[in-house]
Design an enzyme around this catalytic site. Sequence first.
Site, PDB file in Angstrom:
ATOM      1  N   LYS A  51      45.008  43.949  44.632  1.00  0.00           N
ATOM      2  CA  LYS A  51      44.610  44.107  46.038  1.00  0.00           C
ATOM      3  C   LYS A  51      44.723  42.811  46.835  1.00  0.00           C
ATOM      4  O   LYS A  51      44.788  42.845  48.073  1.00  0.00           O
ATOM      5  CB  LYS A  51      43.183  44.638  46.118  1.00  0.00           C
ATOM      6  CG  LYS A  51      42.995  46.062  45.606  1.00  0.00           C
ATOM      7  CD  LYS A  51      43.544  47.077  46.579  1.00  0.00           C
ATOM      8  CE  LYS A  51      43.140  48.499  46.182  1.00  0.00           C
ATOM      9  NZ  LYS A  51      43.587  49.502  47.166  1.00  0.00           N
ATOM     10  N   SER A 300      46.663  47.057  36.809  1.00  0.00           N
ATOM     11  CA  SER A 300      46.356  46.815  38.223  1.00  0.00           C
ATOM     12  C   SER A 300      45.072  46.046  38.467  1.00  0.00           C
ATOM     13  O   SER A 300      44.911  45.453  39.536  1.00  0.00           O
ATOM     14  CB  SER A 300      46.311  48.147  38.975  1.00  0.00           C
ATOM     15  OG  SER A 300      45.339  49.008  38.407  1.00  0.00           O
TER      16      SER A 300
END
Length: 406
Positions: A51, A300
């Site tokens: 992110k 991720s």
Amino acid sequence: MVTIDDIHNAADAIAGHVIDTPCKASHRLSEMTGAEVILKFENHQFTGSFKDRGALFKLLNLSPRDRKIGVIAMSAGNHAQAVAYHAQKLGIPATIVMPRHTPDVKIERTKGFGAEVLLHGTNLHETTEYALGLKRDRGLLLIHPYDDDEIIAGQGTIALEMLGAFPDLECLVIPIGGGGLIAGNAVAAKAINPNIDLIGVQTERFPSMLQSIQGLPIRCETSTIADGIAVKEPGDLTLPLVKEYVDEILLVNESHIEEAVLMLLEVEKTVVEGAGAVGLAALLSNPQRFEGRRTGLLLSGGNIGLLRLSSIIQRGLVRSGRLVRLQVGIPDVPGALADVTRLLGEAHANIVEIRHQRAFTDLSLRLADVEFVIQALGRDHLREILAVLTDSGYQVSSPDIKTGNM
């Protein structure tokens, strides 16, 4: 729609401010899955997830007026940390709204980056409604976690790095929540190699993107270990990109996600949250789909609470036969317990816990029911331990063996 030029612009803008994370082959995971596994360690970013990329690119593109007024974001954790961290670095006030059940580690780290953190709602939908109200009341700029062109472009920089390091990748396996991560990386990967196979992964409990593509009503459950992709509503911008560029979406169950988290911890010595492990879970549950193919897995994020990680480890040890309960019927006479513990020691079983009682059992009144929690080296060793006890005349059973853990 986001283009490869947008993604290259994002890469130039964020270069030097986010980590070009390691991308390497995993020989052990390749042996275990049958695929040629290439891992991209986005859990090594400063805030622990991919992110950072989209959040920074979005913030860098704000006008001076928006920077002064401040931003607001809603997130289950990773987007929150990324926005808070980079907003602090750029001197932008940040307000973050998070669901009440967000893991403490994510809440505390977000606060640590100087953001105002508000907890509201039991899911991202309720959190979003509250955040939109605050946006209107305070005049803040919304930094959406996935449904934003600059967010999508920033996330797509991962594929540029992966295909730069391994240009012969045949498959790219990417988690799907709202779709920002896979949309950006699908655009980038297909522009570089139109023949690459783009595979998205969702949990069986939150298949919202797959259901939307299939034209089905969205039906999700209330929780998943992969809380980072527990999204009930795909983005208006991400959905058409996924339809155009993603070849297939696979669904994985909770047990395979737990297995993948533990496998990455044991084999790669890396901590990955549930959402970050779904790519490996897809390989474990669909081995024929990836057999022999050079497959890139995007880890991720790694922001997982210690209590949740501890539970995954304990449950994984039980599944693999390394942590087992044995119920042994022993004569209710002095020295009997010592004899059983001697046998377990000679069989190299490590005793973790002992409980024994006489009331709640169907055994003879002359016997006591003793429950041992033991550590073994695996199922083969467990079979040896059971044989030692039964050959010595003891009645042995195990609730773990009965449920198929042998």
